[in-house]
Enzyme design. Structure first.
Site, PDB file in Angstrom:
ATOM      1  N   ASP A 193       0.947  -1.108   0.082  1.00  0.00           N
ATOM      2  CA  ASP A 193      -0.014   0.085  -0.058  1.00  0.00           C
ATOM      3  C   ASP A 193       0.878   1.243  -0.183  1.00  0.00           C
ATOM      4  O   ASP A 193       1.241   1.826   1.089  1.00  0.00           O
ATOM      5  CB  ASP A 193      -0.774   0.102   1.294  1.00  0.00           C
ATOM      6  N   HIS A 198      -0.129   8.215   3.824  1.00  0.00           N
ATOM      7  CA  HIS A 198       0.494   7.424   4.869  1.00  0.00           C
ATOM      8  C   HIS A 198       2.053   7.651   5.400  1.00  0.00           C
ATOM      9  O   HIS A 198       2.428   6.969   6.033  1.00  0.00           O
ATOM     10  CB  HIS A 198       0.135   5.982   4.861  1.00  0.00           C
TER      11      HIS A 198
END
Length: 289
Positions: A193, A198
């Site tokens: 991911d 993030h």
């Protein structure tokens, strides 16, 4: 006046999502567990079974990072306003014990669309199944619920969203606190991911967050680890289904509290951040064997 939508219900249901074939090994299985914080205590034998090759077992949430099609709403030119998409929920059903390594094929499709109306968004249900690449045996069925905030009015099946699982009102039977590593989101990215939300503070701030947030699926993985420790006698293979609703973001470095209510083979659970008094996963349900 008619609204010109970038996509329609019919087009979305007919969208072709290419199969993804990939291989994973024991190191990938261990990295996944390590990225969630397991192994912090070198004397914890339960953690060792998920981060050490001796008697290695896979967490039941590992499938979410295997043979993944990427961020398909953007990469497959779905017509959805992908900038406004929020991951609302995730379901996992394991049809058999997941091997710690193997060759697999991921096959995905849009299963349903529930249109809330113009300006109100739409719910898109994306089903993804994993198959053994050699035998074509189905290993896992997953469903991702996407709240597409910018796509209301495109049409839908006419159905209604399923009612969330109800968590009991009594006090939890068990509780487990997990202190997240400050670098948890950066480690979890290595599972595949690579969303910069993030990792990159500037992008996180552009999205309205003070700093990078933790991946929702990482939060789900922490909950699966907590259930393994508290209601599964340390055996992750006892969990055959997991279903969650993501309600608020959390940040690396925070403490997550997983509370669980056990009714035979059915477990209800909730995940919160006690310091901020917010719930980040609600209406959680797990099935045990």
């Amino acid at each position: 006046m008619a609204v010109n939508m970038a996509t329609t219900y019919t087009e979305l249901m007919q969208l072709n999502i290419p199969d993804v074939r990939s291989s994973y090994c024991a190191k990938d299985t261990m990295l996944y567990a390590l990225s969630l914080g397991l192994g912090a205590d070198p004397l914890n034998e339960t953690d060792l079974t998920m981060v050490y090759e001796k008697d290695l077992k896979a967490l039941p949430t590992l499938p979410v990072v295997l043979a993944h099609p990427g961020f398909w709403p953007r990469e497959q030119k779905s017509g959805l306003d992908f900038v406004k998409i929020v991951h609302g929920g995730q379901f996992i059903k394991l049809h058999k014990t997941l091997p710690i390594e193997g060759d697999i094929v991921g096959r995905g499709k849009v299963r349903d669309v529930i249109d809330k109306g113009e300006g109100k968004g739409a719910l898109v249900y994306f089903e993804r199944c994993l198959f053994d690449a050699q035998t074509n045996e189905k290993l896992v069925t997953m469903e991702q619920t996407l709240f597409c905030r910018g796509d209301g009015g495109m049409g839908g099946s006419g159905g209604s969203a399923p009612k969330p699982h109800v968590v009991p009102e009594r006090n939890a039977d068990v509780s487990w606190d997990c202190k997240l590593m400050p670098q948890t989101a950066l480690l979890y990215r290595l599972n595949g991911d690579m969303n910069p939300l993030h990792a990159d503070p500037k992008i996180a701030q552009q999205a309205g967050f003070e700093r990078p947030i933790l991946q929702g699926l990482a939060t789900m993985g922490v909950a699966a680890a907590a259930l393994t420790k508290t209601v599964c006698d340390g055996d992750p293979q006892k969990i055959t289904e997991l279903d969650v609703r993501f309600t608020r973001p959390c940040f690396p470095g925070e403490t997550l509290r997983t509370e669980a209510w056990v009714d035979g083979g059915d477990v209800s659970f909730r995940v919160s951040v006690p310091d901020r008094k917010v719930t980040v996963i609600d209406n959680g349900r797990a099935s045990l064997i």
